[in-house]
Design an enzyme around this catalytic site. Structure first.
Site, short mmCIF file in Angstrom:
data_model
loop_
_atom_site.label_atom_id
_atom_site.label_comp_id
_atom_site.label_asym_id
_atom_site.label_seq_id
_atom_site.Cartn_x
_atom_site.Cartn_y
_atom_site.Cartn_z
N HIS A 66 0.88 -1.31 0.03
CA HIS A 66 0.06 -0.05 0.08
C HIS A 66 0.85 1.40 -0.12
CE1 HIS A 66 -3.35 -2.58 0.72
NE2 HIS A 66 -2.74 -3.06 1.69
N GLU A 94 -6.30 13.19 -2.26
CA GLU A 94 -6.21 11.74 -2.85
C GLU A 94 -7.37 11.16 -3.12
OE1 GLU A 94 -3.34 9.20 -1.21
OE2 GLU A 94 -1.63 10.76 -1.08
N GLU A 100 -8.24 10.87 1.26
CA GLU A 100 -7.70 11.50 2.45
C GLU A 100 -6.91 12.88 1.48
OE1 GLU A 100 -4.83 9.33 4.15
OE2 GLU A 100 -3.56 8.87 2.43
N ASN A 121 -3.44 15.28 2.14
CA ASN A 121 -2.10 15.17 2.78
C ASN A 121 -1.92 16.58 3.04
OD1 ASN A 121 -1.36 12.19 3.14
ND2 ASN A 121 -1.65 12.40 0.80
N ARG A 171 0.57 18.58 3.24
CA ARG A 171 1.88 18.92 3.29
C ARG A 171 2.51 18.55 1.75
NH1 ARG A 171 3.31 13.63 2.26
NH2 ARG A 171 2.11 11.99 3.22
#
Length: 651
Positions: free
Chosen positions: A240, A280, A293, A295, A297
């Site tokens: 993953h 994502e 999700e 991220n 950053r």
């Protein structure tokens, strides 16, 4: 925050290639840079690259980069007035962002509130659902009891994913195919999540069968402006975790890009986001997509977006953090050409991608590629961090041109001294499914047999070279012309050879039952030899370390061990002596049996944690646990004896 927050000295709260990357852009902008380092990284490249460096703690090294008070103190001691968190470690930790701002430091990233809103997967899904962004069906409730989770799993249906709510990178993530697997995999996911993130809460999601993993890069400033920079396709994954990324995606049309980009920008504005971030999504074959999700950053794979947009994302992060408005509008974003990135990892693909650590004896990256790394020849690759050691990026006018350039540059890159996934990456890039742009998240699983299969002809060519180089390293070209017998192991496979010096820098090599080959040394420059083998000219790079020969040939890196003076194994001897040895350097996090227990072949015995992942070590044969040589919490070295399995049941 105020509209303008200028700064002059930047502390990079990270290590390795991302620290090097941030330092490069910061310096180009005229900023002074400060590195931080654990005891294990005192001589690391990012420490050398920065203008100043401050130590932040001792063992365990990975925890040093999570020590918020130590990093804040380092910034104050050095006079830094801004902090860039990189990715991983504290990059998505709202407590760190809060601590930076509370001490007057500019945090290069979103506000703690935006980070909290999106960093927790369960809450983020609820926000996206409310905003009209499609989300994967599942369960993200507060009731984390085993019984409730099992009931919700039955409701969601199988196959499903268990995911840690507090992190990413594949940690705390398990695919569950049947109800009978659920309890054990839930326990495993929780244990890994607690170790990686200090939080064992999980969510459940319906598993989308063979999707694409698509992410949208966004940028937003504190003046209310947000744009997207197109998509990246990150579908090629193992455990993953991504190993190949590209931009743009071969599966995304301009119309789909516009829809996904519009959703990503809307989500970004909905949480008052500032800085660089990534939304994502999972994309199925029919063009339907679901939010996974955000991220909050910079992403590991940001270089491919930079390659096709011509933008420096780190520079844009720094300018946004200083209060500057975005320098371009959505209409001004141009996506031209194609770029593909591979992650070079210290791991052994032949043994379930087990992380590896040790000395990188020789490192020579291809000058034809963009290579992000923090390495040098002789550098230690420690067991305390993620297994990725470098990123290699190929770009071109078309996808095929980018693929060819990356494949050629990867083949020319020399990384000797410890196992890496270099050959595996080459096979992935050359595979017809990837070459055609059809790879999904199922690619490695579906094509694993082909991707892992050795090439016997290539192995024999490397064996011939190894036999010759073992002789070349031990003798002068003027040595006796009598045949020299050799026994050696190449990548664990035994070979016997006879090498005869013919004079005039020529040798005859007869290896195993293959026809003899004639090899001529054309030129030697340090570790590099140019040769002619049976009329075909080639080049190889090698190092001799005692009885160990490290070789980079046409098909990648190899390790040969000279066994000519070693005793010959007894006939009928077996390697299955019941000894269980550590597959990598790591820490014992669980002993699953006790001395005297009866065990089956393949039964889990010991769990090690290495490079942020848990790895179960199983019984090499059926019998009883005759001895356990480690305790929970112990640090062990690769190949260290963990347990001994005696025959039969203990009486």
């Amino acid at each position: 925050m105020s509209k303008s927050t200028p700064f002059r000295k930047l502390l990079v709260a990270n290590r390795g290639e991302i620290a090097m990357r941030v330092i490069r852009s910061a310096r180009a902008m005229g900023l002074r840079t400060v590195a931080v380092y654990s005891d294990a990284d005192a001589d690391a490249e990012h420490v050398r690259a920065a203008d100043e460096a401050v130590p932040i703690g001792a063992a365990p090294p990975a925890q040093s980069y999570l020590n918020i008070p130590a990093i804040i103190a380092a910034a104050q001691r050095s006079g830094a007035d801004a902090v860039h968190p990189g990715y991983g470690f504290l990059a998505e930790n709202p407590a760190f962002a809060t601590a930076c701002r509370a001490t007057g430091l500019v945090f290069v990233g979103p506000s703690p509130d935006a980070m909290r809103a999106m960093a927790h997967k369960a809450g983020a899904k609820q926000l996206m659902h409310a905003a009209g962004v499609p989300v994967v069906p599942g369960y993200a409730g507060d009731d984390q009891s085993d019984a409730r989770l099992a009931a919700e799993a039955d409701r969601v249906g199988y196959p499903l994913m268990i995911k840690a709510t507090a992190g990413g990178g594949g940690r705390g993530m398990r695919l569950v195919d049947t109800p009978s697997q659920f309890a054990a995999l839930l326990h495993s996911a929780r244990s890994e999540a607690m170790s990686a993130f200090g939080d064992d809460e999980v969510l459940l999601e319906r598993a989308i069968v063979e999707p694409r993993h698509i992410e949208i890069q966004v940028l937003a400033d504190r003046h209310g402006h947000a744009i997207h920079l197109g998509e990246r396709d990150c579908s090629v994954q193992r455990r993953h975790q991504k190993i190949i990324e590209e931009a743009p995606s071969p599966a995304v049309s301009p119309a789909l890009r516009e829809r996904m980009g519009r959703d990503a920008v809307a989500a970004t504005l909905a949480v008052g986001y500032e800085g660089a971030g990534t939304l994502e999504f999972l994309l199925d074959g029919a063009g339907h997509y679901w939010f996974m999700e955000m991220n909050t950053r910079l992403q590991v794979e940001h270089p491919v977006t930079e390659a096709v947009t011509g933008l420096d994302l780190v520079e844009l992060q720094l300018r946004i953090a200083a209060g500057e408005p975005l320098p371009l509008t959505q209409e001004q974003v141009r996506i031209e050409g194609h770029a593909i990135e591979v992650r070079l990892c210290a791991e052994d693909p032949a043994h379930d991608f087990m992380p590896q650590s040790g000395t990188l004896a020789l490192w020579r990256p291809s000058p034809a590629l963009r290579v992000e790394h923090g390495l040098r020849s002789g550098a230690m690759v420690p067991p305390f961090y993620d297994s990725m050691i470098a990123k290699l990026v190929g770009a071109g006018r078309t996808r095929e041109e980018a693929r060819r350039r990356l494949l050629a540059g990867l083949a020319d890159t020399v990384a000797l001294g410890l196992p890496t996934n270099q050959q595996f990456l080459q096979r992935c890039l050359a595979h017809p499914v990837f070459a055609s742009g059809a790879a999904t998240t199922a690619f490695i699983g579906a094509e694993g047999e082909t991707l892992h299969a050795p090439d016997p002809a290539a192995h024999m060519r490397s064996a011939l070279l190894a036999a010759w180089l073992l002789q070349l390293g031990a003798h002068s070209p003027l040595a006796s012309r009598l045949p020299t017998s050799q026994r050696f192991a190449l990548d664990g496979q035994l070979h016997s050879a006879q090498v005869t010096a013919l004079g005039n820098a020529r040798w005859r090599v007869h290896c195993d039952d293959a026809p003899p080959a004639q090899i001529e040394l054309v030129a030697r420059n340090g570790n590099t030899v140019h040769y002619v083998c049976d009329g075909l000219r080639g080049r190889a790079v090698f190092m001799r370390e005692g009885q160990r020969l490290l070789l980079h040939a046409d098909d990648g890196a190899h390790e040969a061990v000279d066994l000519s003076l070693a005793p010959v194994a007894r006939a009928g001897a077996t390697a299955s002596d019941g000894s269980l040895r550590a597959a990598m350097t790591g820490r014992v996090v669980a002993l699953l049996v006790a001395e005297g227990d009866t065990v089956a072949a393949g039964q889990p015995l010991v769990t090690l944690e290495a490079m942020k992942m848990e790895h179960v070590h199983a019984a090499p044969r059926a019998g009883h646990v005759a001895a356990l040589h480690v305790a929970a919490g112990a640090q062990v070295a690769a190949r260290q004896l963990l347990a001994e399995i005696g025959e039969g049941v203990k009486t």
